[in-house]
Design an enzyme around this catalytic site. Structure first.
Site, PDB file in Angstrom:
ATOM      1  N   HIS A 213      37.872  40.434  38.148  1.00  0.00           N
ATOM      2  CA  HIS A 213      39.883  40.516  37.977  1.00  0.00           C
ATOM      3  C   HIS A 213      40.008  39.329  37.253  1.00  0.00           C
ATOM      4  O   HIS A 213      39.934  38.929  36.653  1.00  0.00           O
ATOM      5  CB  HIS A 213      39.039  39.139  39.323  1.00  0.00           C
TER       6      HIS A 213
ATOM      7  N   HIS B  34      43.162  38.480  31.565  1.00  0.00           N
ATOM      8  CA  HIS B  34      41.867  38.868  30.977  1.00  0.00           C
ATOM      9  C   HIS B  34      41.131  38.904  31.786  1.00  0.00           C
ATOM     10  O   HIS B  34      41.244  38.654  33.348  1.00  0.00           O
ATOM     11  CB  HIS B  34      41.522  37.660  29.634  1.00  0.00           C
TER      12      HIS B  34
END
Length: 300
Positions: A151, A240
């Protein structure tokens, strides 16, 4: 005290007489007539009790406060909440789900194996499985680490009250109802350390495609957080996905490992400054406690 004397006996006839008058018969006692026992019976009863094995001490964990396992700072192999658990609070996390494409798993696996040989003590994110063990079995590495969903966070993981859940979910769905699908490029391996300096993460950072879209979505989540009195995201967000974690601040060792691999594969697809993989986003999700809410599905 009178009840104890009635159970275990006393040292004098006078005590026995006082106990007989003051204490009622005790249910479950070793004598069928506890209120009228003779001194001999009392002594015999006490001797029998003394011969019994003493009760064990209470378990130590009954004397200690329970530990709530969850996301953030960590002890060996387990995650512990970075904010104190309070009854009625739920951890909130808003994110974009990401799956590594099948064709891109091999180069990522090669990088992960190499970093495991250079930096010991790493674990797979979320499943908390030792990376060194995963690297012994290619199938395990692909399924347990690279085959799962990652995620990109759009907001901090924060505690909320139960009465805030419906309002937050409704606002998120309203604000994101017309979002378009976009492509995300993961361009660089880098290291992130949590605010408490107790946990380090090896991550793939978004530097190219998708950066502007994700940044705008973070600002939207910030507005909703602010309306609910929640802390906003970092001022300079760096979207990220985290793949690995280790205890404490391991940034120096991990960065050295990344640089060494980068030098070794300077002209290959594993280059840390090059393009690693891309994927299309599918939507936004929100996890509150153990329940996951679908916020939106992106339009084509």
């Amino acid at each position: 005290m009178e009840m104890l004397r009635a159970t275990y006996g006393s040292d004098s006839e006078e005590d026995d007489a006082d106990d007989s008058a003051a204490a009622p018969p005790i249910v479950g006692s070793r004598s069928s007539s506890g209120s009228s026992r003779s001194k001999a019976d009392s002594v015999n009863g006490r001797s029998n009790l003394e011969q019994l094995d003493p009760l064990p001490p209470p378990p130590l964990d009954l004397l200690q406060s329970p530990i709530v396992l969850d996301f953030s700072s960590t002890t060996q192999g387990s995650r512990i909440r970075s904010f104190p658990h309070v009854e009625g609070n739920y951890a909130l996390h808003v994110y974009v789900p990401v799956v590594i494409p099948t064709t891109m798993k091999m180069p990522v696996a090669l990088f992960v194996k190499r970093i495991a040989s250079l930096v010991p003590g790493l674990y797979a994110v979320d499943i908390d499985y030792p990376l060194a063990e995963l690297c012994r079995d290619d199938l395990k590495l692909e399924q347990m680490l690279l085959g799962r969903e990652f995620h990109v966070s759009l907001g901090r993981t924060v505690p909320i009250k139960v009465h805030q859940i419906d309002s937050i979910v409704a606002m998120l769905r309203q604000k994101f109802q017309s979002q378009r699908r976009y492509r995300v490029e993961f361009n660089k391996w880098d290291v992130f350390v949590n605010d408490e300096q107790t946990r380090s993460f090896l991550a793939l950072e978004v530097l190219g495609g998708g950066l502007s879209e994700i940044t705008k979505q973070i600002h939207i989540v910030d507005v909703i957080y602010r309306l609910h009195g929640l802390p906003e995201f970092y001022k300079n967000p760096r979207p990220h996905i985290s793949l690995l974690w280790g205890l404490g601040d391991m940034s120096d060792g991990l960065k050295q490992g990344i640089e060494e691999i980068d030098r070794s594969y300077k002209n290959a697809s594993l280059s840390c400054g090059g393009h690693i993989f891309t994927c299309k986003t599918s939507g936004i999700e929100c996890k509150i406690g153990k329940k996951t809410y679908s916020i939106c599905k992106f339009l084509d």
